[in-house]
Design a protein around this motif. Structure first.
Motif, PDB file in Angstrom:
ATOM      1  N   GLY A  51       0.802  -1.213   0.000  1.00 55.31           N
ATOM      2  CA  GLY A  51       0.000   0.000   0.000  1.00 55.31           C
ATOM      3  C   GLY A  51       0.838   1.268   0.000  1.00 55.31           C
ATOM      4  O   GLY A  51       0.455   2.270   0.600  1.00 55.31           O
ATOM      5  N   VAL A  52       1.977   1.207  -0.648  1.00 55.37           N
ATOM      6  CA  VAL A  52       2.901   2.335  -0.736  1.00 55.37           C
ATOM      7  C   VAL A  52       3.017   2.722  -2.208  1.00 55.37           C
ATOM      8  O   VAL A  52       2.883   1.876  -3.090  1.00 55.37           O
ATOM      9  CB  VAL A  52       4.282   1.929  -0.150  1.00 55.37           C
ATOM     10  CG1 VAL A  52       5.303   3.035  -0.281  1.00 55.37           C
ATOM     11  CG2 VAL A  52       4.143   1.513   1.307  1.00 55.37           C
ATOM     12  N   SER A  53       3.269   3.992  -2.481  1.00 59.53           N
ATOM     13  CA  SER A  53       3.334   4.460  -3.864  1.00 59.53           C
ATOM     14  C   SER A  53       4.446   3.771  -4.654  1.00 59.53           C
ATOM     15  O   SER A  53       5.458   3.341  -4.089  1.00 59.53           O
ATOM     16  CB  SER A  53       3.547   5.975  -3.911  1.00 59.53           C
ATOM     17  OG  SER A  53       4.873   6.297  -3.523  1.00 59.53           O
ATOM     18  N   GLN A  54       4.251   3.715  -5.965  1.00 61.49           N
ATOM     19  CA  GLN A  54       5.228   3.092  -6.853  1.00 61.49           C
ATOM     20  C   GLN A  54       6.577   3.786  -6.763  1.00 61.49           C
ATOM     21  O   GLN A  54       7.619   3.136  -6.713  1.00 61.49           O
ATOM     22  CB  GLN A  54       4.695   3.112  -8.288  1.00 61.49           C
ATOM     23  CG  GLN A  54       5.594   2.446  -9.310  1.00 61.49           C
ATOM     24  CD  GLN A  54       6.633   3.385  -9.891  1.00 61.49           C
ATOM     25  OE1 GLN A  54       6.389   4.573 -10.065  1.00 61.49           O
ATOM     26  NE2 GLN A  54       7.802   2.863 -10.180  1.00 61.49           N
ATOM     27  N   SER A  55       6.564   5.114  -6.699  1.00 59.26           N
ATOM     28  CA  SER A  55       7.833   5.845  -6.652  1.00 59.26           C
ATOM     29  C   SER A  55       8.585   5.552  -5.352  1.00 59.26           C
ATOM     30  O   SER A  55       9.812   5.427  -5.361  1.00 59.26           O
ATOM     31  CB  SER A  55       7.609   7.348  -6.828  1.00 59.26           C
ATOM     32  OG  SER A  55       6.820   7.861  -5.777  1.00 59.26           O
ATOM     33  N   GLN A  56       7.855   5.438  -4.255  1.00 64.66           N
ATOM     34  CA  GLN A  56       8.492   5.137  -2.975  1.00 64.66           C
ATOM     35  C   GLN A  56       9.078   3.724  -2.972  1.00 64.66           C
ATOM     36  O   GLN A  56      10.204   3.506  -2.509  1.00 64.66           O
ATOM     37  CB  GLN A  56       7.492   5.310  -1.838  1.00 64.66           C
ATOM     38  CG  GLN A  56       8.141   5.652  -0.536  1.00 64.66           C
ATOM     39  CD  GLN A  56       7.131   5.940   0.571  1.00 64.66           C
ATOM     40  OE1 GLN A  56       5.929   5.857   0.390  1.00 64.66           O
ATOM     41  NE2 GLN A  56       7.649   6.263   1.727  1.00 64.66           N
ATOM     42  N   ILE A  57       8.323   2.773  -3.501  1.00 69.64           N
ATOM     43  CA  ILE A  57       8.818   1.395  -3.590  1.00 69.64           C
ATOM     44  C   ILE A  57      10.073   1.351  -4.454  1.00 69.64           C
ATOM     45  O   ILE A  57      11.087   0.762  -4.073  1.00 69.64           O
ATOM     46  CB  ILE A  57       7.739   0.444  -4.165  1.00 69.64           C
ATOM     47  CG1 ILE A  57       6.556   0.298  -3.201  1.00 69.64           C
ATOM     48  CG2 ILE A  57       8.339  -0.921  -4.527  1.00 69.64           C
ATOM     49  CD1 ILE A  57       6.815  -0.517  -1.966  1.00 69.64           C
ATOM     50  N   SER A  58      10.028   1.991  -5.618  1.00 71.62           N
ATOM     51  CA  SER A  58      11.179   1.987  -6.523  1.00 71.62           C
ATOM     52  C   SER A  58      12.398   2.626  -5.878  1.00 71.62           C
ATOM     53  O   SER A  58      13.522   2.116  -6.003  1.00 71.62           O
ATOM     54  CB  SER A  58      10.831   2.718  -7.828  1.00 71.62           C
ATOM     55  OG  SER A  58       9.846   2.011  -8.526  1.00 71.62           O
ATOM     56  N   ASN A  59      12.196   3.730  -5.189  1.00 73.18           N
ATOM     57  CA  ASN A  59      13.298   4.412  -4.520  1.00 73.18           C
ATOM     58  C   ASN A  59      13.923   3.533  -3.445  1.00 73.18           C
ATOM     59  O   ASN A  59      15.152   3.419  -3.354  1.00 73.18           O
ATOM     60  CB  ASN A  59      12.793   5.727  -3.918  1.00 73.18           C
ATOM     61  CG  ASN A  59      13.901   6.543  -3.313  1.00 73.18           C
ATOM     62  OD1 ASN A  59      14.975   6.678  -3.893  1.00 73.18           O
ATOM     63  ND2 ASN A  59      13.659   7.096  -2.137  1.00 73.18           N
ATOM     64  N   GLN A  60      13.082   2.887  -2.649  1.00 67.57           N
ATOM     65  CA  GLN A  60      13.604   2.042  -1.572  1.00 67.57           C
ATOM     66  C   GLN A  60      14.263   0.778  -2.128  1.00 67.57           C
ATOM     67  O   GLN A  60      15.264   0.300  -1.590  1.00 67.57           O
ATOM     68  CB  GLN A  60      12.500   1.703  -0.568  1.00 67.57           C
ATOM     69  CG  GLN A  60      11.854   2.898   0.092  1.00 67.57           C
ATOM     70  CD  GLN A  60      12.851   3.817   0.793  1.00 67.57           C
ATOM     71  OE1 GLN A  60      13.961   3.442   1.119  1.00 67.57           O
ATOM     72  NE2 GLN A  60      12.438   5.059   1.035  1.00 67.57           N
ATOM     73  N   LEU A  61      13.726   0.243  -3.226  1.00 76.28           N
ATOM     74  CA  LEU A  61      14.352  -0.916  -3.859  1.00 76.28           C
ATOM     75  C   LEU A  61      15.737  -0.568  -4.385  1.00 76.28           C
ATOM     76  O   LEU A  61      16.659  -1.379  -4.314  1.00 76.28           O
ATOM     77  CB  LEU A  61      13.479  -1.450  -5.000  1.00 76.28           C
ATOM     78  CG  LEU A  61      12.317  -2.342  -4.593  1.00 76.28           C
ATOM     79  CD1 LEU A  61      11.377  -2.551  -5.766  1.00 76.28           C
ATOM     80  CD2 LEU A  61      12.817  -3.675  -4.046  1.00 76.28           C
ATOM     81  N   ALA A  62      15.890   0.639  -4.931  1.00 74.19           N
ATOM     82  CA  ALA A  62      17.196   1.068  -5.432  1.00 74.19           C
ATOM     83  C   ALA A  62      18.221   1.051  -4.299  1.00 74.19           C
ATOM     84  O   ALA A  62      19.356   0.581  -4.478  1.00 74.19           O
ATOM     85  CB  ALA A  62      17.097   2.457  -6.060  1.00 74.19           C
ATOM     86  N   CYS A  63      17.833   1.539  -3.138  1.00 75.33           N
ATOM     87  CA  CYS A  63      18.717   1.529  -1.964  1.00 75.33           C
ATOM     88  C   CYS A  63      19.040   0.093  -1.559  1.00 75.33           C
ATOM     89  O   CYS A  63      20.208  -0.257  -1.351  1.00 75.33           O
ATOM     90  CB  CYS A  63      18.051   2.276  -0.815  1.00 75.33           C
ATOM     91  SG  CYS A  63      18.980   2.197   0.734  1.00 75.33           S
TER      92      CYS A  63
END
Length: 112
Positions: A51-63
């Motif tokens: 239930g988190v935004s796509q941009s937030q998921i992508s950013n955290q996955l990059a980290c």
């Protein structure tokens, strides 16, 4: 010796260990890791599950990917993420045990 501190390169410092643990200090990153411990997933699946935004998921996955917690592969039109090292599963299980035994103290700690 071109500015390289040999003490730093011969063995990891406390700072690098602290930074490693900071990788899981973010609640979203921790939730992503926990989700990926159950199954490999793409960003859309993680968005739906957490239930988190796509941009937030992508950013955290990059980290998480940069620091070696997760890796990815292209599967058709999707990038699928997975836990890179099974020892992460053990580390999370140990952390859960320690937290369960100390939850009240951790919750009330004002020093962190």
């Amino acid at each position: 010796m071109d500015g390289v501190n040999t003490a730093e390169t011969s063995s990891p410092s406390a700072e690098i260990y602290a930074k490693f643990f900071q990788g899981l200090a973010n609640a979203t990153r921790l939730r992503i890791v926990e989700a990926l411990l159950t199954a490999d997933m793409n960003v859309s699946q993680l968005v739906e599950r957490l239930g988190v935004s796509q941009s937030q998921i992508s950013n955290q996955l990059a980290c998480l990917k940069w620091c070696g917690y997760v890796s990815s592969t292209q599967q058709g039109k999707f990038v699928v993420y997975r836990i890179t090292d099974e020892r992460v599963r053990q580390m999370i299980a140990l952390a859960k045990q320690i937290v369960a035994e100390n939850a009240q103290n951790i919750h009330s700690c004002t020093r962190m």
